[in-house]
Every structure is written in structure tokens, then in C-alpha cells.
Design a protein around this motif. Structure first.
Motif, PDB file in Angstrom:
ATOM      1  N   ILE A  77      16.522  10.048  34.967  1.00  0.00           N
ATOM      2  CA  ILE A  77      16.034   8.762  35.461  1.00  0.00           C
ATOM      3  C   ILE A  77      16.841   7.643  34.829  1.00  0.00           C
ATOM      4  N   GLU A  78      17.046   6.610  35.615  1.00  0.00           N
ATOM      5  CA  GLU A  78      17.616   5.360  35.118  1.00  0.00           C
ATOM      6  C   GLU A  78      16.649   4.247  35.474  1.00  0.00           C
ATOM      7  N   ARG A  79      16.474   3.320  34.559  1.00  0.00           N
ATOM      8  CA  ARG A  79      15.665   2.134  34.845  1.00  0.00           C
ATOM      9  C   ARG A  79      16.635   0.969  35.042  1.00  0.00           C
ATOM     10  N   ARG A  82      12.880  -3.321  36.755  1.00  0.00           N
ATOM     11  CA  ARG A  82      11.646  -2.658  37.196  1.00  0.00           C
ATOM     12  C   ARG A  82      11.921  -1.526  38.184  1.00  0.00           C
ATOM     13  N   ALA A  83      13.148  -1.409  38.638  1.00  0.00           N
ATOM     14  CA  ALA A  83      13.480  -0.378  39.626  1.00  0.00           C
ATOM     15  C   ALA A  83      13.731   0.963  38.943  1.00  0.00           C
ATOM     16  N   MET A  84      13.252   2.038  39.581  1.00  0.00           N
ATOM     17  CA  MET A  84      13.458   3.391  39.072  1.00  0.00           C
ATOM     18  C   MET A  84      14.450   4.108  39.979  1.00  0.00           C
ATOM     19  N   VAL A  85      15.475   4.674  39.359  1.00  0.00           N
ATOM     20  CA  VAL A  85      16.489   5.419  40.093  1.00  0.00           C
ATOM     21  C   VAL A  85      16.529   6.840  39.539  1.00  0.00           C
ATOM     22  N   LEU A  86      16.332   7.811  40.413  1.00  0.00           N
ATOM     23  CA  LEU A  86      16.480   9.210  40.025  1.00  0.00           C
ATOM     24  C   LEU A  86      17.951   9.578  40.134  1.00  0.00           C
ATOM     25  N   VAL A  87      18.451  10.223  39.116  1.00  0.00           N
ATOM     26  CA  VAL A  87      19.844  10.652  39.067  1.00  0.00           C
ATOM     27  C   VAL A  87      19.856  12.163  39.195  1.00  0.00           C
ATOM     28  N   VAL A  88      20.649  12.660  40.130  1.00  0.00           N
ATOM     29  CA  VAL A  88      20.678  14.098  40.404  1.00  0.00           C
ATOM     30  C   VAL A  88      22.113  14.588  40.278  1.00  0.00           C
ATOM     31  N   GLU A  89      22.310  15.498  39.340  1.00  0.00           N
ATOM     32  CA  GLU A  89      23.614  16.135  39.176  1.00  0.00           C
ATOM     33  C   GLU A  89      23.534  17.562  39.699  1.00  0.00           C
ATOM     34  N   LEU A 119      18.931   6.827  49.295  1.00  0.00           N
ATOM     35  CA  LEU A 119      20.149   7.239  48.612  1.00  0.00           C
ATOM     36  C   LEU A 119      21.008   6.010  48.342  1.00  0.00           C
ATOM     37  N   LEU A 120      21.347   5.815  47.065  1.00  0.00           N
ATOM     38  CA  LEU A 120      22.210   4.691  46.680  1.00  0.00           C
ATOM     39  C   LEU A 120      23.659   5.123  46.561  1.00  0.00           C
ATOM     40  N   ARG A 127      22.302   9.184  43.295  1.00  0.00           N
ATOM     41  CA  ARG A 127      21.327   8.241  42.751  1.00  0.00           C
ATOM     42  C   ARG A 127      20.386   7.845  43.878  1.00  0.00           C
ATOM     43  N   VAL A 128      19.086   7.988  43.607  1.00  0.00           N
ATOM     44  CA  VAL A 128      18.066   7.752  44.624  1.00  0.00           C
ATOM     45  C   VAL A 128      17.069   6.723  44.096  1.00  0.00           C
TER      46      VAL A 128
END
Length: 165
Positions: A77-79, A82-89, A119-120, A127-128
Motif C-alpha cells: 500500500i501507498e498513501r 488521504r488517497a490509498m493506492v494498492l501496489v501490486v508486483e 488502474l493508475l 498501482r490501483v
């Protein structure tokens, strides 16, 4: 919570399935897989109330474990304010928004709350963004205007003083 049984499916077979159907069906399959994962996660963490009371790191670690066991990658996870971004490797390349729908289904089933994921970035890691529908729509609009995703998240934080995420 549902009682759907799940099966292990090799990534190549899942890719063949997702590639052979239209995007709407592929997204539905992804969301269904996510719901099954989210139901297990919700049970393990004491349902939506247990999840709300738990530390974010504990919830993310439990979710990362479930998604990793399902073969969907290594999660973090990245903050961004206030936004939460899930990081997927190391996510399997299943095309389109499949992984996004898996994550939406997981979070919605676990929390019994509507969420919106988008999806970002896809390379080298995915990164989602996890946010409200209105927040993801605003980020989408910024990106359509040519704003890089990281700057779009910053603009989301500054617009109207609230992110809505």
C-alpha cells in the motif's frame, strides 16, 4: 456471506478465458474471484466491523496474504495524502481491468461497502487507486486531460480541501 466453492486455475488457463470473452464478462469473472477472496478475508477479520476496528496495516497484510495465495501478485500500500493506492508486483498479465475488478470485489465483500478502484499505472508494477466513485471519476478526468497520475492524486487532495477517498 456466501458459500461459493473456489478452485485453483492456472494463470494461462485464466488468461485464455479472459481473452476469449468480452470485457464485461471478464470484469464479472474478476469481481467474482474478488468476492470469494473478500468473503474469506471478512470472516478472518471479524466481518466489516472487525475490519473497521483493525489497524490499516493489519487489514492490508491479511488482504495481501489472501491475494498472494490466490496467485495474483505481491501486494503493498501507498498513501498519497488521504488517497490509498494498492501496489501490486508480479501480477499475472490478464489484461484490461481484470485485477482492478478482483480488488474491487475483494474490498466490497470484506467491508460490505461500495468502493471504486482504478488502474493508475501498469509497468513495472501495477498501482490501483481505491476510493469513492466520485474521487476515481475526478482522477480519471485529470488523467484524460493529460495530467500524470501522481499529479492527479495531488490535485485530488487539493480540490475542495477534501479527497473524497
Amino acid at each position: 456471506m456466501g458459500s461459493e466453492r473456489t478452485v485453483l486455475v492456472p494463470v494461462d488457463a485464466l488468461f485464455d478465458l479472459v481473452s476469449a470473452v468480452d470485457a464485461e464478462v471478464a470484469e464479472s469473472v474478476g469481481k467474482g474471484i474478488g468476492r470469494a477472496i473478500g468473503e474469506r478475508l471478512g470472516r478472518d477479520l471479524g466481518g466489516p466491523e472487525g475490519i473497521r476496528k483493525a489497524a490499516l496495516d493489519s487489514v492490508i497484510n491479511a488482504m495481501a496474504f489472501e491475494l498472494s495465495v490466490a496467485g495474483l501478485g505481491v501486494f503493498g500500500i501507498e498513501r498519497w495524502g488521504r488517497a490509498m493506492v494498492l501496489v501490486v508486483e508480479h501480477a499475472p498479465r490478464l489484461g484490461g481491468t481484470f485485477l482492478v475488478k478482483v480488488l474491487e470485489g475483494t474490498l466490497e465483500a470484506a467491508t460490505q461497502t461500495s468502493v471504486s478502484c482504478m488502474l493508475l499505472a501498469a509497468d513495472p508494477v501495477q498501482r490501483v487507486l481505491v476510493a469513492s466513485q466520485s474521487a476515481t471519476e475526478r482522477v480519471r478526468a485529470f488523467i484524460r486531460e493529460g495530467t500524470p497520475w501522481a499529479e492527479a492524486l495531488s490535485l485530488l487532495q487539493s480540490s475542495h480541501g477534501k479527497a473524497g477517498a
